[in-house]
Design a protein around this motif. Sequence first.
Motif, PDB file in Angstrom:
ATOM      1  N   TYR A   1     -15.427  11.488  -0.035  1.00 43.59           N
ATOM      2  CA  TYR A   1     -14.973  10.095  -0.102  1.00 43.59           C
ATOM      3  C   TYR A   1     -15.723   9.266   0.928  1.00 43.59           C
ATOM      4  CZ  TYR A   1     -11.939   6.106   0.971  1.00 43.59           C
ATOM      5  OH  TYR A   1     -11.468   4.848   1.230  1.00 43.59           O
TER       6      TYR A   1
ATOM      7  N   ASP B   1     -15.877   2.444  -2.070  1.00 45.87           N
ATOM      8  CA  ASP B   1     -14.875   2.123  -3.093  1.00 45.87           C
ATOM      9  C   ASP B   1     -13.541   1.837  -2.427  1.00 45.87           C
ATOM     10  OD1 ASP B   1     -13.290   1.841  -5.285  1.00 45.87           O
ATOM     11  OD2 ASP B   1     -13.737   3.790  -6.170  1.00 45.87           O
TER      12      ASP B   1
ATOM     13  N   SER C   1     -10.837   0.613  -3.824  1.00 40.75           N
ATOM     14  CA  SER C   1      -9.697   1.005  -4.663  1.00 40.75           C
ATOM     15  C   SER C   1      -9.358   2.480  -4.493  1.00 40.75           C
ATOM     16  CB  SER C   1      -9.997   0.700  -6.134  1.00 40.75           C
ATOM     17  OG  SER C   1     -11.136   1.418  -6.584  1.00 40.75           O
ATOM     18  N   GLU C   2     -10.379   3.303  -4.246  1.00 41.37           N
ATOM     19  CA  GLU C   2     -10.128   4.725  -4.000  1.00 41.37           C
ATOM     20  C   GLU C   2      -9.351   4.901  -2.703  1.00 41.37           C
ATOM     21  OE1 GLU C   2     -10.237   8.953  -4.220  1.00 41.37           O
ATOM     22  OE2 GLU C   2     -10.191   7.290  -5.634  1.00 41.37           O
TER      23      GLU C   2
END
Length: 232
Positions: free
Chosen positions: A156, A161, A163-164
Amino acid sequence: MMVERKSGPQFTPRMVPFGILLVSAFALALVCSWLLFVGMARLTGADVGLIPFFANLPPERLFDLVRSTVTAAGLLAGVFAIVYSYRKQRIEEASGHRADAEMLSKRYQDGATLLGDGRAAVRLAGVYALERLADDDPAQRSVVVELMCAYLRMDYDPAADASEGVVRNSILEVIASHLFEASAETSWCGLDLDFRGAVFDGGSMAGAKFTAGTVLFQGCRFVGDFTFNGAE
């Protein structure tokens, strides 16, 4: 990443078709009734043989033998009915348990599928679906927690991102919200929590109680504010 839910083989006993059972029971009842009659007749000193010749029996004695035979046959039929009813109840209970297990398994698979969706909003729905499943079925809590931790361990990049990050923080909030009261019915205290290598983009484990289970944070990277204030 999905964690496969393992379950043992399911076995549900089957009932004999009613028509076959009825014919078999009738034939068995005839044989047993005649054997009972012959046995009782011989116990009272009357030799009726295997073929019903009653000419040498007084009517009142024949009546007593028939009445005794009918009474004994009724008792046997009652025992058979009780056994059959018990067997039928056990089969229905087994079918009910199997249906419940299949429903819970489907809920897990549906939640895991949602969590693996490409859209953040759908993944978020999967997080809360799995949370409800874990609260409803204590037997599945460990595998739900394992799946959530496995998701957090996936690669990650917080800058790539946003939204992640919302999905991951929601998972963290769900886990933390179940670690406050060890005595609560929906508590996850005592379960193994493997966060090794996870990236935490903010969040909190403040007040969490890590008891009994193994909790691993080796290799984790904390981005932004993160607190363990009051954690035990």
